[in-house]
Design an enzyme around this catalytic site. Structure first.
Site, short mmCIF file in Angstrom:
data_model
loop_
_atom_site.label_atom_id
_atom_site.label_comp_id
_atom_site.label_asym_id
_atom_site.label_seq_id
_atom_site.Cartn_x
_atom_site.Cartn_y
_atom_site.Cartn_z
N SER A 116 0.85 -1.18 0.00
CA SER A 116 0.00 0.00 0.00
C SER A 116 0.88 1.23 0.00
CB SER A 116 -0.89 0.00 1.25
OG SER A 116 -1.51 1.25 1.44
N TYR B 69 -2.32 0.29 9.94
CA TYR B 69 -2.33 -0.45 8.68
C TYR B 69 -1.04 -0.20 7.91
CZ TYR B 69 -3.89 -1.87 3.99
OH TYR B 69 -4.00 -2.46 2.75
#
Length: 231
Positions: A139, A152
């Site tokens: 990501s 995250y």
């Protein structure tokens, strides 16, 4: 036929990648926690005539990871392992000051520990494959500091580092951490439910992954938007 294991394959990027590989003759082992959604994904890819093994379960379960690799071996081996299953740590996302530590532990267990556990389980057949490949779905939150994305992002940064080291330790494999960019997925909706800005469909990102598989560049970290722009 080559064989791929894809985790988190019932929706989003995992399902889109499964459909694209099935259309190209890959046999598949698919994982997801939701049995119903996974069954729908299998029905979508089965129309291509490929062999598909679907195993609902949690990638944090060592027995489930062993079952995924055993299923792939029954199909002929493991040529590609895609760690796509992800956990956010909190839904919706919250600042670090509010992030439950249990949520952070869950994100680390799913996004990092389970991903490494599955690699370890599959390492022998990956080494035996002439084109053994590991893809860790990363990501941009792993490399950029976005408010509320800290837990995250930290888990994905750890996944990136594991992939980088694995690429050094296993020179016979290709190991890619791939940042797919912004996508319209259930995961993003759960993360930021009030964000209604348009985002690309996961299917639009899949060509970047197919390019990597076709060209087989050196192990490393790649961004799907850049791969798509260079076509």
């Amino acid at each position: 036929m080559p064989v791929a294991i894809i985790t988190g394959a019932s929706k989003g990027l995992g399902r889109a990648l499964a459909e694209a590989l099935a259309a190209r003759g890959w046999d598949l082992v698919l994982d997801a926690r939701g049995a119903g959604a996974l069954k729908e994904a299998v029905e979508a890819v089965a129309g291509h005539g490929t062999r598909v093994e679907a195993l609902p379960g949690d990638v944090t379960d060592a027995g489930h990871r062993a079952a995924l690799v055993a299923a792939a071996r029954r199909l002929g081996g493991v040529d590609l392992l895609v760690s796509n299953a992800s956990a956010l740590g909190a839904e919706p996302l919250v600042p670090l000051a509010e992030l439950p530590l249990e949520g952070l532990r869950r994100a680390l267990e799913v996004n990092v520990v389970a991903a490494l556990g599955l690699v370890r389980e599959a390492l022998s057949p990956l080494r035996e494959s002439p084109a053994g490949t590991v893809i860790a779905v990363s990501s941009d939150a792993a490399a950029e500091a976005y408010g509320t994305w800290g837990g995250y992002g930290a888990s994905k940064a750890a996944l990136d580092q594991l992939a980088a080291v694995l690429g050094v330790e296993e020179p016979g494999l290709r190991v890619w951490a791939v940042d797919p960019g912004d996508m319209a997925t259930d995961l993003y909706t759960a993360a930021v439910p009030d964000d209604h800005d348009p985002r690309q469909a996961p299917e639009a990102v899949v060509p970047a992954f197919l390019r990597l598989l076709a060209e087989r560049p050196a192990s490393g970290r790649y961004a799907a938007p850049a791969l798509l722009e260079e076509r």
